[in-house]
Every structure is written in C-alpha cells, then in structure tokens.
Design a protein around this motif. Structure first.
Motif, PDB file in Angstrom:
ATOM      1  N   TYR A   1       1.543  10.107   2.395  1.00 29.20           N
ATOM      2  CA  TYR A   1       0.681  11.262   2.145  1.00 29.20           C
ATOM      3  C   TYR A   1       1.032  11.963   0.834  1.00 29.20           C
ATOM      4  CZ  TYR A   1      -0.620  10.907   7.074  1.00 29.20           C
ATOM      5  OH  TYR A   1      -1.079  10.457   8.286  1.00 29.20           O
TER       6      TYR A   1
ATOM      7  N   ILE B   1      -2.222   3.864   4.566  1.00 33.94           N
ATOM      8  CA  ILE B   1      -1.610   3.263   5.741  1.00 33.94           C
ATOM      9  C   ILE B   1      -1.507   1.766   5.494  1.00 33.94           C
ATOM     10  CG2 ILE B   1      -3.866   3.086   6.907  1.00 33.94           C
ATOM     11  CD1 ILE B   1      -2.327   3.602   9.568  1.00 33.94           C
TER      12      ILE B   1
ATOM     13  N   THR C   1      -4.259  13.441   8.586  1.00 33.31           N
ATOM     14  CA  THR C   1      -3.681  12.296   9.283  1.00 33.31           C
ATOM     15  C   THR C   1      -4.543  11.073   9.036  1.00 33.31           C
ATOM     16  OG1 THR C   1      -2.809  13.723  11.044  1.00 33.31           O
ATOM     17  CG2 THR C   1      -2.940  11.359  11.499  1.00 33.31           C
TER      18      THR C   1
ATOM     19  N   THR D   1       2.622   5.147   7.169  1.00 39.92           N
ATOM     20  CA  THR D   1       1.717   6.043   6.459  1.00 39.92           C
ATOM     21  C   THR D   1       2.398   6.758   5.294  1.00 39.92           C
ATOM     22  OG1 THR D   1       2.216   7.805   8.034  1.00 39.92           O
ATOM     23  CG2 THR D   1       0.284   6.441   8.489  1.00 39.92           C
TER      24      THR D   1
ATOM     25  N   SER E   1      -5.300   7.119  10.000  1.00 33.50           N
ATOM     26  CA  SER E   1      -5.088   6.186  11.105  1.00 33.50           C
ATOM     27  C   SER E   1      -6.053   5.019  10.944  1.00 33.50           C
ATOM     28  CB  SER E   1      -5.295   6.878  12.457  1.00 33.50           C
ATOM     29  OG  SER E   1      -6.624   7.363  12.571  1.00 33.50           O
TER      30      SER E   1
END
Length: 125
Positions: A59, A51, A68, A57, A70
């Motif tokens: 992946y 991030i 996920t 973001t 954050s």
C-alpha cells in the motif's frame, strides 16, 4: 492479451466509502500480480495498492488503514475497498496486471503489462 475493466467509481462525500472492482479476461489471472494506480488532476500517476499471486499486499503510505486490496481468483476480479475517503483521494483509478509472477517490485508502474481504462473517483469535502 488481457483486458481489464474497472467499475465502482463515483461521487462520494468525504468520510464515505467506495469499492472499486476490476474484472480481468484470460485464464491465468491467479498467477498475475494486480495493482491499483491513480492519477489526480495535474499530477503524475501514482501507486495506490497491489496484491501478488500469493495474496501479499502493498500500500501507499497515505492509504494504509483506509484502503484494502483483495482478489477473487474464481471471479478473475480484484477489488479496492476505500474507506474514510478524503478529497485528496479524488483521481482516476486504474487497474493493472503484471503477468510475470517473479516480479519483486509492484509499487511502480513499469512491471505492469496490462491496464484498464480507468474509473473516476470524486470525493467532495
């Protein structure tokens, strides 16, 4: 010098969930890009998620839709929520920080300046 401390690893059954946390020291956390990498037994370290400072973001393909990433800048912490875990997710997970806000590629390990000590995630099938 930035110190990174991961937590939240453990043993979970396949299909279960874990949330990893990485607490960072220092005042410039909000300007850092943060990444999660992992190293499975007998394999090279690989990118999992990242991030950037603005919240964009990235992946690894195999974790999209399940993991996920954050960040909470008020707490100097980055998280990795891992759902629908599979046995192939078993690895030591490392948090990393990139202090250069201009970095464009965050999916490789070389831009990262600081690394945590790692936390073990074991998924039993």
């Amino acid at each position: 010098q930035v110190q990174l401390v991961e937590s939240g690893g453990g043993l979970v059954q396949a299909g279960g969930s874990l949330r990893l946390s990485c607490a960072a020291s220092g005042r410039a956390f909000s300007r850092y890009a943060m990444g999660w990498f992992r190293r499975a037994p007998g394999k090279e370290r690989e990118f999992v998620a990242a991030i950037n400072w603005s919240g964009f973001t990235y992946y690894k393909d195999s974790v999209k839709g399940r993991f996920t990433i954050s960040r909470d800048n008020a707490k100097n912490t980055v998280y990795l929520q891992m759902n629908s875990l599979k046995s192939e997710d078993t690895a030591v997970y490392y948090c990393a920080a990139d202090a250069d806000a201009s970095t464009l590629v965050l999916t490789i390990s070389s831009p990262y300046d600081y690394w945590g000590q790692g936390t073990q995630v074991t998924v039993s099938s």
